[in-house]
Design a protein around this motif. Structure first.
Motif, PDB file in Angstrom:
ATOM      1  N   ASP A   1       1.589  -9.216  -6.632  1.00 18.92           N
ATOM      2  CA  ASP A   1       0.977  -9.005  -7.941  1.00 18.92           C
ATOM      3  C   ASP A   1      -0.534  -9.216  -7.881  1.00 18.92           C
ATOM      4  N   ASN A   2      -1.187  -8.859  -8.975  1.00 19.57           N
ATOM      5  CA  ASN A   2      -2.638  -8.946  -9.078  1.00 19.57           C
ATOM      6  C   ASN A   2      -3.037 -10.354  -9.519  1.00 19.57           C
ATOM      7  N   SER A   3      -3.037 -11.263  -8.574  1.00 19.18           N
ATOM      8  CA  SER A   3      -3.399 -12.652  -8.838  1.00 19.18           C
ATOM      9  C   SER A   3      -3.979 -13.249  -7.557  1.00 19.18           C
TER      10      SER A   3
ATOM     11  N   THR B   1      -7.368  -5.706  -2.421  1.00 21.87           N
ATOM     12  CA  THR B   1      -8.585  -5.531  -3.210  1.00 21.87           C
ATOM     13  C   THR B   1      -8.764  -4.072  -3.616  1.00 21.87           C
ATOM     14  N   MET B   2      -8.487  -3.144  -2.705  1.00 26.35           N
ATOM     15  CA  MET B   2      -8.610  -1.724  -3.061  1.00 26.35           C
ATOM     16  C   MET B   2      -7.527  -1.318  -4.052  1.00 26.35           C
ATOM     17  N   TYR B   3      -6.350  -1.885  -3.933  1.00 28.49           N
ATOM     18  CA  TYR B   3      -5.232  -1.526  -4.815  1.00 28.49           C
ATOM     19  C   TYR B   3      -5.470  -2.012  -6.240  1.00 28.49           C
ATOM     20  N   TYR B   4      -5.910  -3.264  -6.397  1.00 26.82           N
ATOM     21  CA  TYR B   4      -6.075  -3.845  -7.722  1.00 26.82           C
ATOM     22  C   TYR B   4      -7.527  -3.928  -8.186  1.00 26.82           C
ATOM     23  N   GLY B   5      -8.469  -3.952  -7.258  1.00 27.22           N
ATOM     24  CA  GLY B   5      -9.861  -4.182  -7.618  1.00 27.22           C
ATOM     25  C   GLY B   5     -10.165  -5.671  -7.608  1.00 27.22           C
ATOM     26  N   LEU B   6     -11.437  -6.010  -7.568  1.00 26.79           N
ATOM     27  CA  LEU B   6     -11.844  -7.410  -7.560  1.00 26.79           C
ATOM     28  C   LEU B   6     -13.247  -7.508  -8.153  1.00 26.79           C
ATOM     29  N   ASN B   7     -13.424  -8.408  -9.102  1.00 27.21           N
ATOM     30  CA  ASN B   7     -14.703  -8.617  -9.782  1.00 27.21           C
ATOM     31  C   ASN B   7     -15.218  -7.300 -10.366  1.00 27.21           C
ATOM     32  N   SER B   8     -16.407  -6.863  -9.983  1.00 25.64           N
ATOM     33  CA  SER B   8     -16.955  -5.638 -10.576  1.00 25.64           C
ATOM     34  C   SER B   8     -16.453  -4.373  -9.881  1.00 25.64           C
ATOM     35  N   MET B   9     -15.724  -4.518  -8.778  1.00 29.39           N
ATOM     36  CA  MET B   9     -15.152  -3.349  -8.102  1.00 29.39           C
ATOM     37  C   MET B   9     -13.804  -3.041  -8.725  1.00 29.39           C
ATOM     38  N   GLY B  10     -13.661  -1.832  -9.222  1.00 27.79           N
ATOM     39  CA  GLY B  10     -12.404  -1.424  -9.826  1.00 27.79           C
ATOM     40  C   GLY B  10     -11.384  -1.015  -8.783  1.00 27.79           C
ATOM     41  N   SER B  11     -10.189  -0.695  -9.235  1.00 23.84           N
ATOM     42  CA  SER B  11      -9.114  -0.267  -8.354  1.00 23.84           C
ATOM     43  C   SER B  11      -9.387   1.136  -7.830  1.00 23.84           C
ATOM     44  N   TYR B  12      -9.067   1.351  -6.571  1.00 21.32           N
ATOM     45  CA  TYR B  12      -9.190   2.685  -5.969  1.00 21.32           C
ATOM     46  C   TYR B  12      -7.825   3.293  -5.676  1.00 21.32           C
ATOM     47  N   ALA B  13      -6.772   2.716  -6.216  1.00 20.22           N
ATOM     48  CA  ALA B  13      -5.426   3.227  -5.977  1.00 20.22           C
ATOM     49  C   ALA B  13      -5.248   4.615  -6.576  1.00 20.22           C
ATOM     50  N   ALA B  14      -5.930   4.913  -7.657  1.00 15.81           N
ATOM     51  CA  ALA B  14      -5.796   6.224  -8.284  1.00 15.81           C
ATOM     52  C   ALA B  14      -6.652   7.284  -7.593  1.00 15.81           C
TER      53      ALA B  14
ATOM     54  N   LEU C   1      -7.402   7.434  -4.237  1.00 16.81           N
ATOM     55  CA  LEU C   1      -6.820   7.806  -2.950  1.00 16.81           C
ATOM     56  C   LEU C   1      -5.392   8.289  -3.193  1.00 16.81           C
ATOM     57  N   SER C   2      -5.005   9.376  -2.523  1.00 20.08           N
ATOM     58  CA  SER C   2      -3.774  10.076  -2.898  1.00 20.08           C
ATOM     59  C   SER C   2      -2.500   9.443  -2.369  1.00 20.08           C
ATOM     60  N   SER C   3      -2.575   8.506  -1.452  1.00 18.32           N
ATOM     61  CA  SER C   3      -1.353   7.881  -0.949  1.00 18.32           C
ATOM     62  C   SER C   3      -1.683   6.485  -0.445  1.00 18.32           C
ATOM     63  N   GLU C   4      -0.630   5.695  -0.255  1.00 19.32           N
ATOM     64  CA  GLU C   4      -0.870   4.355   0.281  1.00 19.32           C
ATOM     65  C   GLU C   4      -1.312   4.430   1.735  1.00 19.32           C
ATOM     66  N   GLU C   5      -0.962   5.509   2.432  1.00 24.67           N
ATOM     67  CA  GLU C   5      -1.440   5.683   3.808  1.00 24.67           C
ATOM     68  C   GLU C   5      -2.961   5.747   3.846  1.00 24.67           C
ATOM     69  N   GLU C   6      -3.561   6.453   2.893  1.00 24.01           N
ATOM     70  CA  GLU C   6      -5.020   6.529   2.846  1.00 24.01           C
ATOM     71  C   GLU C   6      -5.634   5.162   2.562  1.00 24.01           C
ATOM     72  N   LEU C   7      -4.999   4.368   1.699  1.00 26.28           N
ATOM     73  CA  LEU C   7      -5.499   3.017   1.440  1.00 26.28           C
ATOM     74  C   LEU C   7      -5.470   2.173   2.717  1.00 26.28           C
ATOM     75  N   TRP C   8      -4.392   2.280   3.466  1.00 26.57           N
ATOM     76  CA  TRP C   8      -4.292   1.523   4.717  1.00 26.57           C
ATOM     77  C   TRP C   8      -5.303   2.021   5.740  1.00 26.57           C
ATOM     78  N   GLN C   9      -5.561   3.321   5.781  1.00 26.38           N
ATOM     79  CA  GLN C   9      -6.548   3.854   6.723  1.00 26.38           C
ATOM     80  C   GLN C   9      -7.935   3.312   6.417  1.00 26.38           C
ATOM     81  N   VAL C  10      -8.293   3.255   5.139  1.00 25.01           N
ATOM     82  CA  VAL C  10      -9.593   2.695   4.763  1.00 25.01           C
ATOM     83  C   VAL C  10      -9.638   1.203   5.080  1.00 25.01           C
ATOM     84  N   ALA C  11      -8.533   0.491   4.830  1.00 20.55           N
ATOM     85  CA  ALA C  11      -8.496  -0.945   5.124  1.00 20.55           C
ATOM     86  C   ALA C  11      -8.686  -1.193   6.622  1.00 20.55           C
TER      87      ALA C  11
END
Length: 189
Positions: free
Chosen positions: A75-77, A152-165, A167-177
């Protein structure tokens, strides 16, 4: 005299024809469907018989997820981020070069404008003083991992918003991570 009567008659005829014309709308329409749209308006609320309450933009059904997308298990906590810190990347380790290349492309589009091309926190927006306080990836106090970066990319942190929307798949999120971790390693040298 006959010429004068003809001229006056012609002027009266032209004046009577043009006096009834309205310059704001055409007198007749040759093809009316080109002037009057027949498309549906998204939020018009018109009962078109296709959708309930005439609304075309509806929320997805409850308890459904998008194709090629799974909800994140933490979760986002702060506790969820700490649990995500221990995660490792699920991407195939045999395709590391391909994943890093794709991650570099996505990073250049979505991340580099703030975090910089090298991950040093000196992106274009930071240099223009539009955003302040973007730390470098090699900052010891951050102690980032591939799992915490994904969180952090999935939920965002502080002034950085979420980038889950974005990036088109969770694979892309993992590639950036994974690419962020490569940048962190390059900065730490």
């Amino acid at each position: 005299m006959k010429q004068f009567v003809k001229i006056v008659f012609a002027i009266l005829l032209v004046g009577s024809v043009t006096s009834c014309a309205d310059k704001n709308s055409p007198n007749y329409q040759y093809m009316p469907n080109m002037y009057e749209g027949v498309g549906y308006e998204t939020y018009a609320g018109v009962d078109n018989g296709l959708f309930p309450e005439g609304t075309e933009a509806m929320l997805p059904p409850a308890n459904t997820i998008s194709r090629n997308w799974l909800p994140f298990e933490y979760d986002n906590s702060p506790e969820g981020k700490e649990l995500a810190r221990a995660m490792s990347s699920p991407l195939d380790s045999l395709n590391t070069e391909e994943n890093l290349a794709k991650g570099a492309e996505l990073y250049a589009v979505y991340c580099a404008i703030c975090h910089g091309n090298k991950g040093d926190g000196q992106g274009w927006l930071v240099k223009q003083e539009k955003i302040l306080g973007v730390p470098s990836y090699d900052d010891v106090a951050r102690n980032i991992s591939v799992g915490s970066t994904y969180h952090t990319m999935y939920y965002g942190l502080n002034s950085m918003g979420s980038y889950a929307a974005q990036l088109s798949s969770e694979e892309e999120l993992w590639q950036v991570a994974e690419y962020v971790m490569k940048l962190k390693g390059d900065l730490s040298k």
